[in-house]
Design an enzyme around this catalytic site. Structure first.
Site, PDB file in Angstrom:
ATOM      1  N   LYS A 140     -17.083  26.841 -31.056  1.00 29.94           N
ATOM      2  CA  LYS A 140     -17.443  26.282 -29.751  1.00 29.94           C
ATOM      3  C   LYS A 140     -16.700  26.906 -28.576  1.00 29.94           C
ATOM      4  CE  LYS A 140     -19.945  23.469 -28.861  1.00 29.94           C
ATOM      5  NZ  LYS A 140     -19.840  21.999 -28.960  1.00 29.94           N
TER       6      LYS A 140
ATOM      7  N   GLU B  16     -18.842  20.458 -16.641  1.00 26.05           N
ATOM      8  CA  GLU B  16     -19.122  19.063 -17.000  1.00 26.05           C
ATOM      9  C   GLU B  16     -18.245  18.105 -16.209  1.00 26.05           C
ATOM     10  OE1 GLU B  16     -19.242  18.831 -21.479  1.00 26.05           O
ATOM     11  OE2 GLU B  16     -19.101  20.978 -21.191  1.00 26.05           O
TER      12      GLU B  16
ATOM     13  N   THR C  24     -38.896  25.358 -12.071  1.00 28.91           N
ATOM     14  CA  THR C  24     -39.160  24.036 -11.495  1.00 28.91           C
ATOM     15  C   THR C  24     -39.464  23.153 -12.695  1.00 28.91           C
ATOM     16  OG1 THR C  24     -41.544  24.355 -11.259  1.00 28.91           O
ATOM     17  CG2 THR C  24     -40.184  25.067  -9.405  1.00 28.91           C
ATOM     18  N   HIS C  25     -39.048  21.909 -12.617  1.00 29.82           N
ATOM     19  CA  HIS C  25     -39.172  21.010 -13.780  1.00 29.82           C
ATOM     20  C   HIS C  25     -38.472  21.594 -15.008  1.00 29.82           C
ATOM     21  CE1 HIS C  25     -42.440  19.004 -11.498  1.00 29.82           C
ATOM     22  NE2 HIS C  25     -42.714  20.252 -11.130  1.00 29.82           N
TER      23      HIS C  25
ATOM     24  N   SER D 286     -13.258  23.632 -29.304  1.00 28.54           N
ATOM     25  CA  SER D 286     -13.406  22.339 -29.958  1.00 28.54           C
ATOM     26  C   SER D 286     -12.289  22.199 -30.980  1.00 28.54           C
ATOM     27  CB  SER D 286     -14.766  22.271 -30.651  1.00 28.54           C
ATOM     28  OG  SER D 286     -14.731  21.334 -31.713  1.00 28.54           O
TER      29      SER D 286
ATOM     30  N   SER E  72       0.834  -1.208   0.000  1.00 27.86           N
ATOM     31  CA  SER E  72       0.000   0.000   0.000  1.00 27.86           C
ATOM     32  C   SER E  72       0.864   1.250   0.000  1.00 27.86           C
ATOM     33  CB  SER E  72      -0.931   0.006   1.213  1.00 27.86           C
ATOM     34  OG  SER E  72      -0.198  -0.131   2.415  1.00 27.86           O
TER      35      SER E  72
HETATM   36  N1  ARG Z   1      -1.350  -1.153   5.324  1.00 25.76           N
HETATM   37  C1  ARG Z   1      -2.263  -1.611   6.318  1.00 25.76           C
HETATM   38  C2  ARG Z   1      -3.610  -0.919   6.146  1.00 25.76           C
HETATM   39  O1  ARG Z   1      -3.646   0.046   5.476  1.00 25.76           O
HETATM   40  C3  ARG Z   1      -1.743  -1.320   7.675  1.00 25.76           C
HETATM   41  C4  ARG Z   1      -2.264  -2.218   8.731  1.00 25.76           C
HETATM   42  C5  ARG Z   1      -1.741  -3.566   8.541  1.00 25.76           C
HETATM   43  N2  ARG Z   1      -2.098  -4.448   9.599  1.00 25.76           N
HETATM   44  C6  ARG Z   1      -2.034  -5.772   9.488  1.00 25.76           C
HETATM   45  N3  ARG Z   1      -2.399  -6.453  10.481  1.00 25.76           N
HETATM   46  N4  ARG Z   1      -1.606  -6.346   8.378  1.00 25.76           N
HETATM   47  O2  ARG Z   1      -4.616  -1.327   6.639  1.00 25.76           O
END
Ligand code: ARG
Length: 455
Positions: A281, A288, A153-154, A275, A21
């Site tokens: 345009k 958007e 409205t609408h 465009s 992560s």
């Molecule tokens: N990267 C993990 C998370 O975002 C951290 C916690 C990890 N804990 C574990 N018991 N593997 O949740």
């Protein structure tokens, strides 16, 4: 590997790739470091670290923070997440003391702490940006306070309003959004650190002291709740999704207003695009995109809710899936608020087009019914008598205010000679004196209120 004691095989490459992560949670580093320093200080107070060890930890972490700030830190996917990257680098830099840091702490309470700190900081930044957009809207509302336009409205012409009143409607929505963020902040500003992996620790550090150092208002009361809880993530995502909804509706109004069909507003060249094919345009892409991005804000909320709903207490690795949606929503809303504030500030209204549209006498058909009510006609009957007049007007191609007195009288003798006074817009607006109605005094009062409040 942090858990090499128990394992005889290294983690498979694909598992590392699947589970890392750090490629996104590195964004938590400042909060992770603040949390670690507070945790180490509690260990110092408990006599578990010498002053020298604490100093080494603190300066080691500050050094790491400076390197990350400068973009000079090497993040390793093998070390999975921001927490293990920083801890392992600390130990590499300062040796033995670094290895003591994780005493009485788990990544489970660590990540919950970091994420709460992150939400708190981002909420503060987001609230400031909501206020900036409100300021831009208030300025524009003041500039065109009494410029009349049809209200819809609408998406059918309904009754006359003013640009001031219309834009101030969004200021009210955004005020609730900011308030909601504030509520959410108050609820999430409680420290989970000390909950350990699930059941606290046999080594009891001063939780209240840690919480105070980190600016939390208190400590969580149940270690299992603290580890498993992602309410605050979902609540935050909801607050952001609702801001997205409001911005999306504003966008839709501006798409309409800037079309040739409406022509009420002109967006600046800096906030529109051309465009590649059609030379004429001028497209309201910012509107958007804002409208479109509301979809991902809802998606982020829903993805976390679904990820959490089936999890047994307490921590499950599924919870790692909370971060990308959370970061994405904050980053999306941040930019949306900024660009919309800028675009609103640069937007011009077109008084002639607004005047032409609002001169439609049918916008005052309800006022005409009110006129009959003032003469004693019950409203349902008045509604019918005006409906008949509208039918005659539409059927004969005559504007409602150009029907002859005879034509009005033929529908009902309740129509008096003064019926034509109903079609004065000045009068129509000035009669709406109740709080909340688009009366010039009300608008002025509300503008003054917001100007003072947002100053
Ligand atoms: N990267 C993990 C998370 O975002 C951290 C916690 C990890 N804990 C574990 N018991 N593997 O949740």
């Amino acid at each position: 590997m942090m858990w090499s004691g128990r394992f005889s095989q290294p983690t498979a490459d694909l598992v590392l790739r699947y589970g890392e992560s750090v490629s996104y949670d590195w964004k938590l580093y400042k909060h992770d470091i603040a949390g670690s320093i507070a945790h180490a200080r509690a260990q110092l107070r408990a006599g578990m670290l010498t002053q020298a060890e604490f100093d080494a930890i603190e300066s080691g972490l500050r050094g790491i923070e400076a390197d990350i700030d400068a973009g000079q830190f090497h993040w390793s996917q093998k070390l999975e997440d921001v927490h293990m990257n920083i801890e392992s680098e600390l130990t590499r830099r300062i040796g033995a003391a670094g290895a003591k840091l994780h005493t009485a702490r788990s990544r489970n309470d660590q990540v919950a702490t970091d994420t709460r700190l992150y939400c708190r900081a981002q909420i503060d930044a987001c609230m400031a940006l909501v206020h900036d957009l409100q300021r831009a809207l208030v300025l524009k509302a003041a500039e065109y306070a009494e410029l009349r336009i049809p209200g819809y409205t609408h998406l059918q012409r309904a009754q006359p309003v003013t640009v001031g009143h219309h834009l101030l409607a969004y200021v009210e929505m955004l005020a609730r959004d900011a308030e909601r963020l504030g509520d959410c902040r108050r609820r999430l500003n409680i420290c989970p650190l000390g909950s350990g992996a699930i059941a606290g620790s046999t080594i009891n550090l001063d939780r209240a002291g840690i919480a105070a150092e980190l600016g939390f208002a208190g400590v969580t009361e149940n270690s299992m709740d603290a580890i498993a809880d992602r309410d605050y993530v979902m609540e935050t995502l909801f607050c952001l999704a609702l801001i997205g909804t409001h911005l999306s509706r504003l966008s839709e109004d501006l798409v309409l207003w800037s079309s040739a069909e409406f022509g009420f507003a002109t967006l600046s060249d800096a906030h529109t695009t051309g465009s590649s094919l059609m030379p004429q345009k001028k497209n309201p892409d910012v509107c958007e995109l804002t409208r479109g991005k509301s979809g991902r804000l809802y998606g982020n909320l829903v993805s976390v809710m679904v990820a959490v709903k089936g999890l047994p207490l307490t921590y499950n690795r599924d919870l790692q899936e909370d971060k990308e949606p959370l970061f994405d929503s904050f980053e999306t809303v941040d930019l949306a608020l900024r660009v919309n504030a800028e675009m609103i500030a640069a937007m011009r209204l077109n008084p002639e087009r607004c005047a032409a549209a609002v001169s439609d006498p049918l916008l005052l058909a309800t006022d005409l019914a009110d006129y009959l009510v003032r003469r004693g006609v019950p409203f349902r009957q008045a509604h019918e008598l005006v409906g008949k007049a509208v039918a005659v007007a539409v059927g004969s191609g005559t504007p409602l205010n150009k029907l002859s007195l005879a034509q009005f009288r033929e529908i009902s003798p309740e129509y008096g000679e003064d019926v034509y006074s109903v079609f004065s817009l000045d009068r129509a607006m000035s009669l709406r004196t109740n709080p909340g109605a688009p009366n010039p005094d009300n608008t002025a009062r509300r503008l003054a209120y917001w100007q003072a409040k947002l100053a």
